[in-house]
Design a protein around this motif. Structure first.
Motif, PDB file in Angstrom:
ATOM      1  N   GLU A  17      15.737  -3.476  -0.494  1.00 18.39           N
ATOM      2  CA  GLU A  17      15.675  -3.989  -1.868  1.00 18.39           C
ATOM      3  C   GLU A  17      14.230  -4.286  -2.264  1.00 18.39           C
ATOM      4  OE1 GLU A  17      17.529  -7.600  -4.605  1.00 18.39           O
ATOM      5  OE2 GLU A  17      17.899  -7.580  -2.447  1.00 18.39           O
ATOM      6  N   LEU A  18      13.474  -4.913  -1.374  1.00 23.29           N
ATOM      7  CA  LEU A  18      12.071  -5.225  -1.640  1.00 23.29           C
ATOM      8  C   LEU A  18      11.272  -3.947  -1.870  1.00 23.29           C
ATOM      9  CD1 LEU A  18       9.612  -7.121  -1.741  1.00 23.29           C
ATOM     10  CD2 LEU A  18       9.514  -6.930   0.748  1.00 23.29           C
ATOM     11  N   HIS A  21      12.029  -2.376  -5.250  1.00 23.06           N
ATOM     12  CA  HIS A  21      11.346  -3.084  -6.342  1.00 23.06           C
ATOM     13  C   HIS A  21       9.856  -2.737  -6.363  1.00 23.06           C
ATOM     14  CE1 HIS A  21      14.398  -5.686  -8.051  1.00 23.06           C
ATOM     15  NE2 HIS A  21      14.806  -6.018  -6.837  1.00 23.06           N
ATOM     16  N   LEU A  22       9.231  -2.733  -5.192  1.00 22.06           N
ATOM     17  CA  LEU A  22       7.804  -2.422  -5.127  1.00 22.06           C
ATOM     18  C   LEU A  22       7.515  -0.996  -5.587  1.00 22.06           C
ATOM     19  CD1 LEU A  22       6.782  -4.175  -1.795  1.00 22.06           C
ATOM     20  CD2 LEU A  22       6.166  -4.852  -4.124  1.00 22.06           C
ATOM     21  N   LYS A  24       9.251   0.801  -7.709  1.00 22.29           N
ATOM     22  CA  LYS A  24       9.431   0.853  -9.161  1.00 22.29           C
ATOM     23  C   LYS A  24       8.211   0.257  -9.877  1.00 22.29           C
ATOM     24  CE  LYS A  24      13.497   0.167 -11.247  1.00 22.29           C
ATOM     25  NZ  LYS A  24      14.690  -0.536 -11.759  1.00 22.29           N
ATOM     26  N   LEU A  25       7.719  -0.868  -9.372  1.00 22.17           N
ATOM     27  CA  LEU A  25       6.553  -1.497  -9.989  1.00 22.17           C
ATOM     28  C   LEU A  25       5.311  -0.623  -9.841  1.00 22.17           C
ATOM     29  CD1 LEU A  25       7.052  -5.210  -8.870  1.00 22.17           C
ATOM     30  CD2 LEU A  25       7.302  -4.290 -11.177  1.00 22.17           C
ATOM     31  N   GLN A  45       9.260 -14.143  -4.649  1.00 26.41           N
ATOM     32  CA  GLN A  45       8.924 -13.705  -5.999  1.00 26.41           C
ATOM     33  C   GLN A  45       7.940 -12.552  -5.933  1.00 26.41           C
ATOM     34  OE1 GLN A  45       8.254 -16.975  -8.704  1.00 26.41           O
ATOM     35  NE2 GLN A  45       6.476 -15.943  -9.569  1.00 26.41           N
ATOM     36  N   ILE A  46       8.060 -11.648  -6.895  1.00 23.36           N
ATOM     37  CA  ILE A  46       7.102 -10.548  -7.052  1.00 23.36           C
ATOM     38  C   ILE A  46       6.534 -10.650  -8.463  1.00 23.36           C
ATOM     39  CG2 ILE A  46       6.763  -8.052  -7.048  1.00 23.36           C
ATOM     40  CD1 ILE A  46       9.301  -7.840  -5.321  1.00 23.36           C
ATOM     41  N   LYS A  48       3.874  -8.967 -11.344  1.00 26.52           N
ATOM     42  CA  LYS A  48       3.137  -7.760 -11.749  1.00 26.52           C
ATOM     43  C   LYS A  48       2.200  -8.155 -12.880  1.00 26.52           C
ATOM     44  CE  LYS A  48       3.955  -3.524 -14.286  1.00 26.52           C
ATOM     45  NZ  LYS A  48       4.968  -2.635 -14.813  1.00 26.52           N
TER      46      LYS A  48
END
Length: 60
Positions: A17-18, A21-22, A24-25, A45-46, A48
């Motif tokens: 999952e992490l 997300h990374l 995609k960012l 938390q992430i 951007k």
């Protein structure tokens, strides 16, 4: 990977999952930064931050 005593390592599901997300960012980021916020040995938390560069007045 090194883990502090008492810190819970990421499960395979959480890692996937992490990473999703990374990815995609990173794909959507042209200029800027991505920050991982860690609390009690876990990523909670992430963030951007994207930079938008405007043309200087002499180029307009």
């Amino acid at each position: 990977m090194f883990h502090e005593k008492g810190a819970n390592p990421l499960t395979l599901e959480n890692k996937e999952e992490l990473l999703a997300h990374l990815e995609k960012l990173l794909e959507s980021l042209k200029f800027g930064s991505i920050t991982l916020v860690v609390q009690d040995g876990k990523i909670v938390q992430i963030e951007k931050n994207e930079k938008v560069r405007l043309q200087s007045n002499k180029n307009r």
